[in-house]
Design a protein around this motif. Structure first.
Motif, PDB file in Angstrom:
ATOM      1  N   GLY A 120       0.790  -1.222   0.000  1.00 29.41           N
ATOM      2  CA  GLY A 120       0.000   0.000   0.000  1.00 29.41           C
ATOM      3  C   GLY A 120       0.820   1.269   0.000  1.00 29.41           C
ATOM      4  O   GLY A 120       0.253   2.367   0.102  1.00 29.41           O
ATOM      5  N   GLN A 121       2.149   1.165  -0.126  1.00 30.05           N
ATOM      6  CA  GLN A 121       3.004   2.352  -0.191  1.00 30.05           C
ATOM      7  C   GLN A 121       3.116   2.781  -1.657  1.00 30.05           C
ATOM      8  O   GLN A 121       4.156   2.635  -2.299  1.00 30.05           O
ATOM      9  CB  GLN A 121       4.380   2.036   0.397  1.00 30.05           C
ATOM     10  N   TYR A 122       2.014   3.314  -2.174  1.00 31.11           N
ATOM     11  CA  TYR A 122       1.926   3.555  -3.611  1.00 31.11           C
ATOM     12  C   TYR A 122       2.876   4.642  -4.087  1.00 31.11           C
ATOM     13  O   TYR A 122       3.438   4.540  -5.189  1.00 31.11           O
ATOM     14  CB  TYR A 122       0.479   3.909  -3.973  1.00 31.11           C
ATOM     15  N   GLU A 123       3.067   5.677  -3.304  1.00 34.16           N
ATOM     16  CA  GLU A 123       3.980   6.742  -3.711  1.00 34.16           C
ATOM     17  C   GLU A 123       5.406   6.215  -3.809  1.00 34.16           C
ATOM     18  O   GLU A 123       6.118   6.484  -4.787  1.00 34.16           O
ATOM     19  CB  GLU A 123       3.905   7.897  -2.718  1.00 34.16           C
ATOM     20  N   ALA A 124       5.836   5.449  -2.789  1.00 28.44           N
ATOM     21  CA  ALA A 124       7.181   4.873  -2.816  1.00 28.44           C
ATOM     22  C   ALA A 124       7.320   3.862  -3.946  1.00 28.44           C
ATOM     23  O   ALA A 124       8.369   3.767  -4.597  1.00 28.44           O
ATOM     24  CB  ALA A 124       7.497   4.221  -1.467  1.00 28.44           C
ATOM     25  N   ALA A 125       6.265   3.086  -4.184  1.00 33.77           N
ATOM     26  CA  ALA A 125       6.313   2.112  -5.280  1.00 33.77           C
ATOM     27  C   ALA A 125       6.443   2.811  -6.619  1.00 33.77           C
ATOM     28  O   ALA A 125       7.221   2.384  -7.487  1.00 33.77           O
ATOM     29  CB  ALA A 125       5.073   1.229  -5.247  1.00 33.77           C
ATOM     30  N   ALA A 126       5.699   3.899  -6.815  1.00 29.30           N
ATOM     31  CA  ALA A 126       5.782   4.630  -8.080  1.00 29.30           C
ATOM     32  C   ALA A 126       7.181   5.201  -8.295  1.00 29.30           C
ATOM     33  O   ALA A 126       7.720   5.148  -9.405  1.00 29.30           O
ATOM     34  CB  ALA A 126       4.737   5.751  -8.095  1.00 29.30           C
ATOM     35  N   GLU A 127       7.772   5.731  -7.234  1.00 33.23           N
ATOM     36  CA  GLU A 127       9.132   6.262  -7.362  1.00 33.23           C
ATOM     37  C   GLU A 127      10.136   5.158  -7.663  1.00 33.23           C
ATOM     38  O   GLU A 127      11.077   5.366  -8.432  1.00 33.23           O
ATOM     39  CB  GLU A 127       9.510   6.981  -6.066  1.00 33.23           C
ATOM     40  N   ALA A 128       9.929   3.978  -7.058  1.00 32.77           N
ATOM     41  CA  ALA A 128      10.845   2.862  -7.329  1.00 32.77           C
ATOM     42  C   ALA A 128      10.712   2.393  -8.773  1.00 32.77           C
ATOM     43  O   ALA A 128      11.710   2.115  -9.453  1.00 32.77           O
ATOM     44  CB  ALA A 128      10.563   1.715  -6.360  1.00 32.77           C
TER      45      ALA A 128
END
Length: 503
Positions: free
Chosen positions: A364-372
């Protein structure tokens, strides 16, 4: 039997090493030696007594263990498999449509508090177990109605499920065939093959032939009736698994096993997914055979040197984080945590950037996932970034990510489909912004209104909250004052659907 049908080797050419191992074993293994002393003129029993060492002939040699270990390693390299890798952007279980019977018989109290309440509790427990999986809800009596479409939000299912009762059904009767037809239509919208769970207390015998003639996905029936009630017609339903409702979780365990079986069967037929290599299982017995080399007289020096050279030729990252690092790489530890659904820990362990981004996405860490994902330049990474942006409600950024995925791979149907969805959401947001009231005239009294106005549509404004006691309700207070009786809403909707249904 389904596992045996799907079993095959990913790299069958590796089996070409087996004849070489057999030849090596045959050349090195000591051969039986003929007696060097002539026994002519001696009685057979005396010759046998004088032959020393004949009864202590060695049966196993070091080369036997080496050959067995090499055979196991060769089989491991060949890549035995019987299942495919799961789609990282789908749940790890099959989509499920729950079909709930809502007739007066479900209000019987022979199961405390009622059959319907017990069935409702079981469904809620099952939904909680299937966190992140798609689940839909169909209710039926004399007619069948979709209550909730396929969704991963358990809160929606819970609220609507609690509002279901026989009183909301517009037509009396018992028509399970119509409910199964609606459930099949709902599963057709899913991206993966799914299953149906029917929750009922009984089924009319005359409905069995109609259901047996239908082309249905796997069906599991949860019989919400006491053990004293016999249900022979359910046992005769072809292709269905009947589970009796139990006071413990054994019934849920059986249902989950049936769903996992349906999911694996669907995965094995999906040609777009990679096969999961299971050869590492054979490394464990091979390692046990290598342990025999510690015994005196069992060391094959050339084999030990070969294993040492192989180990030295593979670069390893030096880590000292615990005993687990002695046996598993960081990515292997991350995969174990990922399969245990400990996605936060998996994201911290993974060194592979794609798997780390996927673990962040699942957590659910979508912002961090998008940056990765954004740090990687591949169509799969761009697609993952788009999914993460959409989940984080950054729709225009999601559009750009899907467009980039299609630039890298024009033939990418999943990216094209999600691009259409994202563009439709952006168009809806822009249309709403250009037509909606900002609150100046209605005086809703919000603390602060902030709109996503990247497109330049709509009006940006700040509205000061009215003072307390001026008689103006805030938006939250107004929403709380609205009567939200789910049962009344469902009853009205079902009556409208039944009236509009063709004769």
């Amino acid at each position: 039997m389904s596992l045996l049908d799907a079993f095959h080797l990913i790299r069958p050419w590796a089996l070409l090493a087996l004849p070489v191992i057999a030849l090596l074993w045959w050349r090195i293994r000591p051969k039986p030696q003929a007696a060097t002393q002539a026994t002519t003129g001696l009685a057979p029993h005396l010759a046998e007594a004088l032959a020393t060492g004949a009864s202590r002939r060695r049966r196993l040699y070091p080369i036997d263990g080496v050959a067995a270990a090499l055979v196991l390693l060769t089989l491991a390299v060949s890549g035995p498999t019987w299942s495919r890798l799961p789609d990282p952007f789908q749940a790890e279980t099959a989509p499920l449509v729950v079909v709930l019977k809502l007739t007066p018989s479900m209000t019987e109290t022979d199961l405390s508090p009622t059959r319907l309440d017990r069935a409702r509790f079981k469904i809620l427990d099952l939904v909680a177990r299937r966190a992140g999986a798609e689940t839909a809800l169909i209710a039926y009596a004399g007619s069948a109605h979709r209550v909730v479409p396929l969704t991963t939000d358990p809160g929606i299912l819970t609220s609507f499920l609690n509002g279901l009762s026989p009183a909301v059904m517009p037509v009396d009767g018992d028509d399970p065939a119509a409910a199964l037809s609606r459930a099949t239509d709902e599963l057709a919208r899913a991206e993966a093959a799914g299953a149906i769970l029917m929750v009922l207390d009984d089924m009319a015998p005359d409905a069995i032939p109609n259901i047996a003639a239908m082309d249905l996905p796997p069906i599991t029936i949860l019989a919400a009736a006491p053990d004293t009630v016999t249900l022979p017609q359910l046992d005769g339903l072809p292709g269905a698994t009947v589970v009796r409702l139990s006071p413990d979780d054994s019934d849920l365990d059986r249902i989950e096993r049936a769903l996992v079986s349906a999911y694996r069967a669907a995965q094995s037929e999906d040609e777009t997914q990679l096969w999961e290599d299971r050869g590492w299982w054979l490394a464990w017995p091979a390692a046990l055979l290598v342990l025999i080399w510690f015994r005196r007289g069992w060391t094959m020096r050339w084999a030990a040197l070969a294993v040492l050279a192989t180990g030295l030729s593979t670069p390893q990252t030096a880590r000292a984080d615990g005993i687990a690092d002695w046996f598993w790489t960081p990515d292997q530890q991350g995969r174990r945590a990922f399969e245990a659904r400990d996605y936060d820990r998996a994201a911290a362990l993974f060194e592979d950037p794609m798997w780390r981004a996927l673990a962040l996405f699942r957590d659910g860490q979508y912002e961090a996932a998008a940056e990765a994902y954004a740090t990687l330049d591949s169509p799969e990474a761009a697609f993952g970034e788009g999914m993460a942006r959409l989940r984080n409600r950054k729709y225009r950024a999601g559009v750009r990510a899907f467009e980039h995925a299609l630039e890298l791979r024009p033939d990418y149907p999943e990216a094209a489909q999600n691009l259409e969805v994202a563009q439709a959401i952006v168009a809806l947001v822009e249309s709403t912004q250009s037509q909606s009231d900002t609150g100046k005239e209605t005086g809703i009294g919000a603390d602060d209104v902030v709109m996503d106005n990247e497109s330049g549509l709509g009006e940006q404004t700040e509205v000061e909250r009215s003072g307390a006691g001026d008689g103006v309700q805030s938006a939250e207070e107004w929403m709380r004052s609205v009567d939200t009786d789910v049962s009344d809403f469902l009853a009205t909707r079902f009556r409208i659907e039944s009236a509009e249904a063709p004769e």
